[in-house]
Design an enzyme around this catalytic site. Sequence first.
Site, PDB file in Angstrom:
ATOM      1  N   SER A   1    -132.118  49.869 -65.249  1.00 33.78           N
ATOM      2  CA  SER A   1    -131.237  49.621 -66.394  1.00 33.78           C
ATOM      3  C   SER A   1    -131.764  50.231 -67.689  1.00 33.78           C
ATOM      4  CB  SER A   1    -131.035  48.119 -66.597  1.00 33.78           C
ATOM      5  OG  SER A   1    -130.260  47.572 -65.564  1.00 33.78           O
TER       6      SER A   1
ATOM      7  N   GLU B   1    -111.949  44.809 -60.089  1.00 34.92           N
ATOM      8  CA  GLU B   1    -111.092  43.647 -59.881  1.00 34.92           C
ATOM      9  C   GLU B   1    -111.887  42.489 -59.267  1.00 34.92           C
ATOM     10  OE1 GLU B   1    -108.000  45.115 -57.407  1.00 34.92           O
ATOM     11  OE2 GLU B   1    -107.086  46.359 -58.970  1.00 34.92           O
TER      12      GLU B   1
ATOM     13  N   HIS C   1    -117.606  50.221 -71.218  1.00 36.63           N
ATOM     14  CA  HIS C   1    -118.983  50.546 -70.845  1.00 36.63           C
ATOM     15  C   HIS C   1    -119.373  49.814 -69.567  1.00 36.63           C
ATOM     16  CE1 HIS C   1    -123.255  51.375 -71.116  1.00 36.63           C
ATOM     17  NE2 HIS C   1    -123.475  50.078 -70.966  1.00 36.63           N
ATOM     18  N   SER C   2    -118.997  48.567 -69.478  1.00 34.49           N
ATOM     19  CA  SER C   2    -119.232  47.758 -68.285  1.00 34.49           C
ATOM     20  C   SER C   2    -118.256  46.597 -68.335  1.00 34.49           C
ATOM     21  CB  SER C   2    -120.679  47.241 -68.245  1.00 34.49           C
ATOM     22  OG  SER C   2    -120.875  46.240 -69.233  1.00 34.49           O
TER      23      SER C   2
END
Length: 482
Positions: free
Chosen positions: A245, A159, A374-375
């Site tokens: 990453s 959020e 996924h993100s």
Amino acid sequence: MMAAWVRNSANIMINRFKSKMGSLGMTNFSSWSSSFTRTFPVVPASCAQNLRIPVGDFSNSPAHFRFCSYRFESGKAETLSDDGDANQVLDLPEGKVKFSYELSFISESAEERECCYRVLDENGKQILPSSYVEVSPELSVKMYSEMVMLQTMDNIFYEAQRQGRISFYVTTAGEEAINIASAAALAFDDIVLPQYREPGVLLWRGFTLQEFANQCFGNKADYGKGRQMPIHYGSNKHNYFTISSTIATQLPQAVGVAYSLKMDRKDACVVTYFGDGGTSEGDFHAALNFAAVTEAPVIFICRNNGWAISTPTSDQFRSDGVVVKGRAYGIRSIRVDGNDALAMYSAVSAAREMAVSEQRPILIEALTYRVGHHSTSDDSTKYRPVDEIERWKIERDPVTRFRKWIESNGWWSEKAEIEARNSARKQILHAIQEAEKVEKPPVADMFTDVYDCPPSNLLEQEKLLRETIKRHPQDYPSDVPV
């Protein structure tokens, strides 16, 4: 000098080979009788019932599972039959191979898929007669409480990203059991090399909510000094390598770390996590082979959640998932219901026991489903049905399943549930508010901690950046000290 070194090295290798293999000239098949010992029998088809692995046995282990591979001893070939001519074998450095006179190819797949070990059904009821590592009421409640905290943390940070307060976030929705249950089964001295969807492992080890918030907001208290994207956590104190990453690079690194533990005779192992998409990288295959050959104490945990961003597993491989890839490299493997916290805890406990006591790698394929996107940069409804996502979210939620189990044992109640969720939300919101108050790292931190004496090109870059900020101050964050 070089010739003498080569002769000495050759003599050492020959003596070591003889000590393991016996006389090099021996051709008596009886000398190979212990080779390729089958520690575990083949899993029968009956294990498909209830998706569980039937009771097996391995020495000195608290849990009794059948794993999918065999123990290879000294690299010898399997015991050969005494029937036929002794010349009808191929004598290779790694062992003897019997000839066949039939033109027969190895099948591309087994007749039946490998079984999936499970303890709790989707309603949180124990499947009988399932075997699992016993967990105390205290440990069970702690595991569930941390799953609630992880779930709540994900919701609030997600959020916060949508509100523009942080730039990026990745949730573990649907994979909370893999995070917390695996972490609970490890020792603190075990070293973790994560991917990016395992914050629960770090949470279990004592990384505070404030430390999570500091990293996501990239403030001055962030251990990475704001250089990393949000969710790229790391902590030396908690034996948790900083997240990278790039996909699967942590896998061969994990094997190297595990081999160092082996050399130092440490009573610990390495655990590394990755998704199904990581198995499409060359690093995955190099790491498994590296681990098998060095017999490194490393546990590979694959979170097979069905999707590598928008790429389904059907577009990644034709094999029976990931678990069968372990056997190809000589690694003992197991497939587990990743949404079953008891199954995950038991499998990782057993895997750790074998990795440390037997000095061997283990591969765990945890079957699960990525309920979230996924993100925050992804919209998964563009490539998979919404009703599929909702079905997994409602009917197969690992947190709800484990809650039903501890409630059935009288260890949890509705009152405890309300208190736990309210407390978690308050703590996380407070951590975010505090993180937002801390100033950002200075611009100078972008150029430090790499070189003892910065080279001229780096000094030039810093100079140009500062000049650009002065010319265009409106284009740069005002809260970043120059």
